[in-house]
Motif scaffolding. Structure first.
Motif, PDB file in Angstrom:
ATOM      1  N   VAL A  33       0.839  -1.203   0.000  1.00 52.17           N
ATOM      2  CA  VAL A  33       0.000   0.000   0.000  1.00 52.17           C
ATOM      3  C   VAL A  33       0.868   1.245   0.000  1.00 52.17           C
ATOM      4  N   GLU A  45       2.481   1.806  -3.458  1.00 49.53           N
ATOM      5  CA  GLU A  45       1.511   2.358  -4.402  1.00 49.53           C
ATOM      6  C   GLU A  45       1.261   3.835  -4.117  1.00 49.53           C
ATOM      7  N   ARG A  46       1.116   4.165  -2.839  1.00 57.29           N
ATOM      8  CA  ARG A  46       0.879   5.564  -2.464  1.00 57.29           C
ATOM      9  C   ARG A  46       2.084   6.440  -2.814  1.00 57.29           C
ATOM     10  N   LEU A  62      -6.129   5.010   4.681  1.00 58.58           N
ATOM     11  CA  LEU A  62      -4.880   4.932   3.930  1.00 58.58           C
ATOM     12  C   LEU A  62      -3.688   5.174   4.842  1.00 58.58           C
ATOM     13  N   ALA A  97      -2.792   2.238   6.896  1.00 50.39           N
ATOM     14  CA  ALA A  97      -2.170   1.166   6.118  1.00 50.39           C
ATOM     15  C   ALA A  97      -0.761   1.488   5.669  1.00 50.39           C
ATOM     16  N   ALA A  98      -0.376   2.779   5.653  1.00 45.37           N
ATOM     17  CA  ALA A  98       0.889   3.150   5.017  1.00 45.37           C
ATOM     18  C   ALA A  98       1.776   4.083   5.830  1.00 45.37           C
TER      19      ALA A  98
END
Length: 256
Positions: free
Chosen positions: A191, A194-195, A216, A219-220
């Motif tokens: 994640v 990707e971010r 988000l 998760a990151a």
């Protein structure tokens, strides 16, 4: 829903946001980094300023207050009661548990000491928006300047309990550098990777990386993930106390 948000850049890397209640016409500026930028945003939207909601006393969040009060003499400046002596022009001091109305829009005040000792944030629960000031950034958090490091960890824990779909607005555009640091902590986090790529593309195109969502960030963002084994291992504290893990990471980020 009568809530409308207009985010705009100011100074070198700050963001301002206007919060507008279309039912009443009330409009609040979240902090006042720079009067000119706030006035330009008001002109662009056609809204009239009624309130300024201040998160903390640092100059890059309050410098615009005098000029805005001169332009709009009847505006109300709301901010942390604990920092009232440091914020010129404050009309109303608020603390944890208080509620601030912008027209019909209600914001809950949450105390988030760490970046400053009296830092607060504004959570518009019904509108699903959090104005986090310099406490929580996308993929990062504020530098801890006036409290023990563990105090900031407690503040981040508090914010982590809000609904995952909450839109998080922060005071600065720091996401590119935050992403690069986060990847040194959790290089295998899909994640996060990707971010990080998305952030690079957004900034290359001149677009903001904010708002983000709390889900988000959970998760990151390594500073919200100090109970995760991979993050604890990266801090050299496998199975360690999350507050201690946070302290290691924040000190490491200070040196990055």
């Amino acid at each position: 829903m009568t809530a409308h948000f207009h985010q705009f850049p100011c100074r070198s890397d700050n963001y301002g946001v206007l919060v507008h209640d279309s039912a009443t016409g009330s409009t609040a500026a979240i902090d006042a980094p720079e009067a000119g930028a706030v006035l330009k945003a008001l002109e662009e939207t056609g809204w009239t300023l009624t309130d300024i909601l201040v998160t903390h006393h640092h100059a890059d969040h309050v410098d615009g207050i005098p000029a805005l009060k001169a332009k709009f003499p009847r505006i109300r400046v709301v901010g942390p009661a604990a920092e009232a002596a440091k914020i010129g022009g404050l009309d109303l001091g608020v603390k944890e548990g208080d509620e601030v109305l912008v027209g019909h829009l209600a914001a809950k005040v949450l105390a988030t000491p760490g970046h400053t000792a009296g830092h607060i944030v504004y959570w518009f629960e019904e509108a699903g928006a959090l104005f986090a000031g310099d406490t929580l950034f996308s993929l990062g958090c504020g530098r801890v300047m006036e409290t023990p490091l563990a105090t900031m960890w407690d503040s981040l824990l508090k914010l982590s309990q809000l609904p995952g779909e909450t839109q998080v607005y922060a005071g600065h555009e720091y996401t590119v550098s935050n992403a690069r640091f986060a990847l040194t902590v959790e290089p295998g986090n899909a994640v996060l990777k990707e971010r990080a790529g998305e952030v690079e593309r957004l900034r290359a195109a001149g677009h903001p990386t904010l708002p983000t969502t709390l889900s988000l960030e959970l998760a990151a963002n390594p500073f919200l993930r100090c109970a995760v084994p991979a993050v604890q291992a990266a801090a050299g504290l496998p199975g360690g106390d999350p507050a201690a893990v946070f302290a290691v990471l924040r000190e490491r980020k200070n040196r990055a």
